[in-house]
Design an enzyme around this catalytic site. Structure first.
Site, PDB file in Angstrom:
ATOM      1  CG  HIS A 209      89.142  11.601  55.377  1.00 50.78           C
ATOM      2  ND1 HIS A 209      88.710  12.588  54.504  1.00 50.78           N
ATOM      3  CD2 HIS A 209      88.792  10.430  54.805  1.00 50.78           C
ATOM      4  CE1 HIS A 209      88.123  12.013  53.459  1.00 50.78           C
ATOM      5  NE2 HIS A 209      88.171  10.710  53.611  1.00 50.78           N
TER       6      HIS A 209
ATOM      7  CG  ASP B 246      89.152  15.894  54.260  1.00 56.16           C
ATOM      8  OD1 ASP B 246      89.702  15.042  54.985  1.00 56.16           O
ATOM      9  OD2 ASP B 246      87.939  15.879  53.986  1.00 56.16           O
TER      10      ASP B 246
HETATM   11  O1  G3I Z   1      71.808  13.116  47.567  1.00 57.91           O
HETATM   12  C1  G3I Z   1      71.074  13.062  48.793  1.00 57.91           C
HETATM   13  C2  G3I Z   1      69.991  14.098  48.807  1.00 57.91           C
HETATM   14  O2  G3I Z   1      69.078  13.810  47.797  1.00 57.91           O
HETATM   15  C3  G3I Z   1      69.348  14.100  50.186  1.00 57.91           C
HETATM   16  O3  G3I Z   1      68.408  15.120  50.252  1.00 57.91           O
HETATM   17  C4  G3I Z   1      70.379  14.311  51.270  1.00 57.91           C
HETATM   18  C5  G3I Z   1      69.784  14.245  52.660  1.00 57.91           C
HETATM   19  O4  G3I Z   1      70.613  13.574  53.555  1.00 57.91           O
HETATM   20  O5  G3I Z   1      71.340  13.294  51.160  1.00 57.91           O
HETATM   21  C6  G3I Z   1      72.030  13.314  49.936  1.00 57.91           C
HETATM   22  O6  G3I Z   1      72.947  12.281  49.933  1.00 57.91           O
HETATM   23  C7  G3I Z   1      74.108  12.478  50.728  1.00 57.91           C
HETATM   24  C8  G3I Z   1      75.327  12.350  49.844  1.00 57.91           C
HETATM   25  O7  G3I Z   1      76.486  12.445  50.624  1.00 57.91           O
HETATM   26  C9  G3I Z   1      75.376  13.412  48.761  1.00 57.91           C
HETATM   27  O8  G3I Z   1      75.502  14.673  49.332  1.00 57.91           O
HETATM   28  C10 G3I Z   1      74.125  11.433  51.812  1.00 57.91           C
HETATM   29  O9  G3I Z   1      73.044  11.653  52.729  1.00 57.91           O
HETATM   30  C11 G3I Z   1      75.443  11.486  52.548  1.00 57.91           C
HETATM   31  O10 G3I Z   1      75.514  10.388  53.439  1.00 57.91           O
HETATM   32  C12 G3I Z   1      76.596  11.393  51.565  1.00 57.91           C
HETATM   33  O11 G3I Z   1      77.787  11.522  52.284  1.00 57.91           O
HETATM   34  C13 G3I Z   1      78.939  11.051  51.617  1.00 57.91           C
HETATM   35  C14 G3I Z   1      79.603   9.976  52.456  1.00 57.91           C
HETATM   36  O12 G3I Z   1      80.801   9.564  51.813  1.00 57.91           O
HETATM   37  C15 G3I Z   1      78.701   8.773  52.622  1.00 57.91           C
HETATM   38  O13 G3I Z   1      79.343   7.768  53.333  1.00 57.91           O
HETATM   39  C16 G3I Z   1      79.872  12.218  51.421  1.00 57.91           C
HETATM   40  O14 G3I Z   1      79.296  13.154  50.497  1.00 57.91           O
HETATM   41  C17 G3I Z   1      81.214  11.721  50.880  1.00 57.91           C
HETATM   42  O15 G3I Z   1      82.140  12.785  50.918  1.00 57.91           O
HETATM   43  C18 G3I Z   1      81.727  10.601  51.761  1.00 57.91           C
HETATM   44  O16 G3I Z   1      82.913  10.132  51.184  1.00 57.91           O
HETATM   45  C19 G3I Z   1      83.580   9.081  51.906  1.00 57.91           C
HETATM   46  C20 G3I Z   1      84.266   8.203  50.881  1.00 57.91           C
HETATM   47  O17 G3I Z   1      83.353   7.759  49.925  1.00 57.91           O
HETATM   48  C21 G3I Z   1      84.954   7.031  51.555  1.00 57.91           C
HETATM   49  N1  G3I Z   1      85.847   7.478  52.598  1.00 57.91           N
HETATM   50  C22 G3I Z   1      85.267   8.399  53.580  1.00 57.91           C
HETATM   51  C23 G3I Z   1      84.641   9.593  52.888  1.00 57.91           C
HETATM   52  C24 G3I Z   1      84.121  10.598  53.895  1.00 57.91           C
HETATM   53  O18 G3I Z   1      83.090  10.078  54.669  1.00 57.91           O
END
Ligand code: G3I
Length: 442
Positions: A235, A266
């Site tokens: 990243h 990314d």
């Molecule tokens: O699905 C819920 C939804 O129902 C809710 O309304 C909304 C409100 O916050 O949250 C939604 O969940 C979110 C989820 O992504 C799906 O969109 C979480 O809050 C959010 O924290 C989560 O973020 C993910 C993140 O990991 C969590 O740590 C990112 O999409 C995802 O791209 C990211 O990926 C990580 C890898 O797994 C590990 N390496 C780093 C990378 C980037 O942070």
């Protein structure tokens, strides 16, 4: 001269055979990321979210360009085992089924991670936590046995900074250093055919954190603890650019006898600077024979976890960015489509807009050689429908959402010359821009 041609959408099925044969033509040679990477013996994947699989443009971009997927969140502990020993694979299965139906590889992400961990796990005492961790690994890997080429068994277990120390987590704090080894041994038993990876960020260059991971892998190899691969998330942004010793770092891990994979690539930015960074990452992977594949962390900027940083290869309208072309070129591919010298490119712009519909225009431009004909695709998102087209001859896939457009008459274009065709999209409540596929010329 402009010819207007109305289409009876109910006839789309009659034209399906033609549409499909043209579409399969766009995937030939090395005109897509996946095909170009495959010619180099690698995969090129994207992180995918199950809730976007109903969006035609998202799916057509994924299916056309990528040959591997990683579920972005759907295989994480909170998604599959939010309640102890009650497993829900619905969303992850959607991604796996889609990928399998398209012949794509699948990376599993992730089994043991301090984040997105249900509170019931962090509340367990040591012996129970060990049981829960091993059960989680075994259940999830068994469910997907034979379908996942590589698993991120343990994710982000080391601290940032110069200490080289382990990150505090329920696993580290209660089970001690041995939890990583235990997780890998359990994983090997659960699915002996899957490659088992350790995955982390800020380990992309040679630094204290990556050296701590390096020492872990070296120790595992020396003692026969099963580990097959190391994932470098990659990243990047202006505060954390592609390190100058990126390739050297990948190589030193490969030299330990593990594969290396770029797992969550990314790069925030735009234009030439972003394109150059992407190109450098791809070249580094290609220069390391054990770098087996690259995954970008999303399909389109609009759904990126860092959307404001526009870090991906397709913009919010699924148009290919300069970074896309740089990656394709670095992979040895070419946007000419046919693999020969004839080339063309396409660009989309929205024209007039009304409450229930809008007009789109696609400009087709010949490359550095004259072309005698061209073809491209326009994909709309259901329930949108294309109700009219002009200055082209369309055919349709069976869904009626994917239009393949060819010249209406003479398709000759001199080198660098352009033509355009247009169409009307009935929004039916969805104003999303259509996706224009790559241009194929001959
Ligand atoms: O699905 C819920 C939804 O129902 C809710 O309304 C909304 C409100 O916050 O949250 C939604 O969940 C979110 C989820 O992504 C799906 O969109 C979480 O809050 C959010 O924290 C989560 O973020 C993910 C993140 O990991 C969590 O740590 C990112 O999409 C995802 O791209 C990211 O990926 C990580 C890898 O797994 C590990 N390496 C780093 C990378 C980037 O942070």
């Amino acid at each position: 001269m402009v010819t207007r041609k109305s289409l009876v959408l109910g006839m789309a099925g009659l034209l399906a055979a033609t549409g499909l044969s043209v579409l399969s033509g766009t995937a030939e040679a090395a005109s897509t990321l996946g095909a170009a990477a495959a010619e180099k013996g690698r995969y090129f994947g994207a992180a995918v979210a199950a809730n976007h699989l109903g969006e035609a443009a998202y799916v057509s971009t994924l299916d056309t360009e990528f040959n591997s997927v990683t579920p972005e969140n759907e295989m994480k502990w909170d998604a599959v085992e939010s309640t102890r020993n009650s497993f829900n694979f619905t969303a992850a299965d959607q991604i796996v089924s889609h990928a399998q139906s398209k012949g794509m590889k699948i990376r599993g992400h992730t089994l043991v991670w301090h984040s997105q961990l249900p509170s019931w796990v962090s509340g367990l005492a040591a012996a129970d936590l060990r049981t829960a961790m091993n059960n989680h690994i075994t259940q999830v890997m068994t469910h997907y046995k034979g379908k996942i080429h590589s698993w991120d068994v343990v994710n982000e277990a080391f601290q940032d900074g110069s200490s080289g120390a382990r990150r505090s987590s329920p696993f580290q704090d209660k089970l001690g250093n041995g939890f990583i080894e235990e997780a890998f041994r359990t994983a090997r038993t659960a699915d002996p055919a899957a490659k088992l990876c350790y995955n982390d960020y800020n380990t992309d260059g040679v630094n204290a954190k990556s050296t701590a991971v390096y020492n872990l892998v070296k120790d595992f190899k020396a003692r026969g603890v099963p580990i097959d691969c190391v994932g470098f998330q990659s990243h990047f942004n202006s505060a954390s650019p592609v390190p100058s010793d990126y390739q050297a770092n990948l190589q030193r891990f490969a030299d330990l006898g593990v594969d290396v994979q770029i797992t969550e690539l990314d790069i925030e930015g735009s234009g030439t600077a972003q394109a150059t960074s992407y190109s450098n990452v791809v070249k580094a992977c290609l220069a390391v024979s054990r770098c087996t594949g690259i995954t970008v962390w999303g399909v389109t900027d609009k759904y990126s976890w860092r959307a404001s940083g526009t870090p991906l290869l397709f913009d919010g309208n699924y148009a290919k960015k300069a970074a896309y072309t740089a990656v394709l070129t670095a992979l040895g591919g070419s946007s000419s489509g046919g693999g020969g010298t004839a080339a063309c490119s396409v660009s989309y712009s929205k024209q007039e807009e009304w409450s229930d519909r809008f007009n789109g225009k696609v400009t087709v431009t010949a490359g550095s050689s004259a072309i005698s004909t061209w073809t491209t695709t326009v994909t709309v998102t259901s329930p949108q429908k294309i109700s009219a087209t002009w200055n082209g001859t369309p055919t349709w896939d069976s869904s009626g959402n994917v239009m393949t457009m060819k010249p209406n008459g003479n398709g000759t274009l001199a080198a660098g010359a352009s033509t355009s065709f247009g169409f009307t999209v009935m929004t039916n409540g969805n104003t999303a821009a259509p996706t224009v596929g790559s241009c194929t010329a001959s």
